[in-house]
Design a protein around this motif. Structure first.
Motif, PDB file in Angstrom:
ATOM      1  N   ALA A   1       5.410   4.784   5.186  1.00 32.87           N
ATOM      2  CA  ALA A   1       4.059   5.248   4.864  1.00 32.87           C
ATOM      3  C   ALA A   1       4.076   6.712   4.437  1.00 32.87           C
ATOM      4  O   ALA A   1       3.448   7.096   3.439  1.00 32.87           O
TER       5      ALA A   1
ATOM      6  N   ILE B   1       3.098   8.641   0.659  1.00 32.17           N
ATOM      7  CA  ILE B   1       2.203   9.791   0.493  1.00 32.17           C
ATOM      8  C   ILE B   1       2.953  10.975  -0.106  1.00 32.17           C
ATOM      9  O   ILE B   1       2.497  11.603  -1.070  1.00 32.17           O
TER      10      ILE B   1
ATOM     11  N   LYS C   1       3.833  10.254  -3.801  1.00 35.74           N
ATOM     12  CA  LYS C   1       2.670  10.322  -4.693  1.00 35.74           C
ATOM     13  C   LYS C   1       2.393  11.759  -5.094  1.00 35.74           C
ATOM     14  O   LYS C   1       2.165  12.054  -6.266  1.00 35.74           O
TER      15      LYS C   1
ATOM     16  N   PRO D   1      -2.980   4.708  -7.762  1.00 35.39           N
ATOM     17  CA  PRO D   1      -3.220   5.306  -6.447  1.00 35.39           C
ATOM     18  C   PRO D   1      -2.308   4.712  -5.372  1.00 35.39           C
ATOM     19  O   PRO D   1      -2.047   3.504  -5.359  1.00 35.39           O
ATOM     20  N   ALA D   2      -1.858   5.568  -4.470  1.00 26.97           N
ATOM     21  CA  ALA D   2      -0.973   5.128  -3.384  1.00 26.97           C
ATOM     22  C   ALA D   2      -1.629   4.041  -2.539  1.00 26.97           C
ATOM     23  O   ALA D   2      -0.952   3.147  -2.038  1.00 26.97           O
ATOM     24  N   THR D   3      -2.954   4.105  -2.401  1.00 25.83           N
ATOM     25  CA  THR D   3      -3.674   3.119  -1.587  1.00 25.83           C
ATOM     26  C   THR D   3      -3.653   1.718  -2.196  1.00 25.83           C
ATOM     27  O   THR D   3      -3.939   0.745  -1.499  1.00 25.83           O
ATOM     28  N   LEU D   4      -3.306   1.614  -3.460  1.00 29.16           N
ATOM     29  CA  LEU D   4      -3.160   0.302  -4.095  1.00 29.16           C
ATOM     30  C   LEU D   4      -1.698  -0.056  -4.323  1.00 29.16           C
ATOM     31  O   LEU D   4      -1.311  -1.215  -4.200  1.00 29.16           O
TER      32      LEU D   4
ATOM     33  N   ALA E   1       1.028   0.897  -2.533  1.00 30.09           N
ATOM     34  CA  ALA E   1       1.745   0.568  -1.292  1.00 30.09           C
ATOM     35  C   ALA E   1       1.469  -0.860  -0.802  1.00 30.09           C
ATOM     36  O   ALA E   1       2.410  -1.569  -0.443  1.00 30.09           O
ATOM     37  N   PRO E   2       0.210  -1.309  -0.780  1.00 27.58           N
ATOM     38  CA  PRO E   2      -0.011  -2.694  -0.331  1.00 27.58           C
ATOM     39  C   PRO E   2       0.659  -3.738  -1.226  1.00 27.58           C
ATOM     40  O   PRO E   2       1.185  -4.736  -0.724  1.00 27.58           O
TER      41      PRO E   2
ATOM     42  N   ILE F   1      -6.984  -6.118  -1.194  1.00 28.52           N
ATOM     43  CA  ILE F   1      -7.012  -4.675  -1.452  1.00 28.52           C
ATOM     44  C   ILE F   1      -7.078  -4.374  -2.944  1.00 28.52           C
ATOM     45  O   ILE F   1      -7.745  -3.437  -3.372  1.00 28.52           O
TER      46      ILE F   1
END
Length: 146
Positions: A21, A25, A28, A97-100, A102-103, A142
């Motif tokens: 994780a 971050i 990115k 984006p990292a939030t998309l 990574a999943p 997600i």
């Protein structure tokens, strides 16, 4: 932590998730202003140096023992897979984006389960399959645009 805790695969798996994780971050932010392939190269150099220092410090580099041809072949294939994964991951982080990213990257968990069944003969339990399905569903949820 006591010695039994440090030999627990669950502790190491959780630590792996935490570091993965943080890696997303940090990567990115680090890839914002440079080519993602160069970023991957820099990351690889850092990993190489870090592991070299660990192996030297623990004396594991001096006498590794015999390594079978099978081990060499599969470690080379694993290294190539890691390199390809990192190249794709950094490119994805550069573009999205990292939030998309990574999943979607964590869909590897689902693929590992499927490949484990196909190639290794592993048999997840019913709860295991449910968890695998939930991971897949979560990644899909997600990234679905509303």
């Amino acid at each position: 932590m006591n010695p039994e805790t440090l030999s627990s695969w669950q502790v190491w798996a959780v630590l792996s998730a935490v570091f993965a994780a943080l890696t997303a971050i940090f990567a990115k932010v680090g890839v914002e202003d440079i080519n993602p392939d160069l970023a991957t190269f820099i990351r690889t150099i850092i990993v190489l140096i870090s592991f070299s220092l660990i192996l030297f410090a623990t004396g594991q580099f001096s006498s590794p023992g015999p390594i079978s041809q099978k081990s060499w072949i599969f470690l080379v294939l694993s290294g190539l897979g890691t390199g390809a994964s990192w190249l794709c991951y950094f490119r994805a982080l550069k573009l999205g984006p990292a939030t998309l990213v990574a999943p979607i990257d964590k869909l590897s968990v689902v693929l590992v389960a499927l490949f484990g069944v196909i190639f290794l003969g592993e048999r997840p339990s019913l709860n295991g399959w449910l968890g695998i399905a939930l991971i897949a569903a979560g990644a899909v949820l997600i990234v679905i645009k509303r």
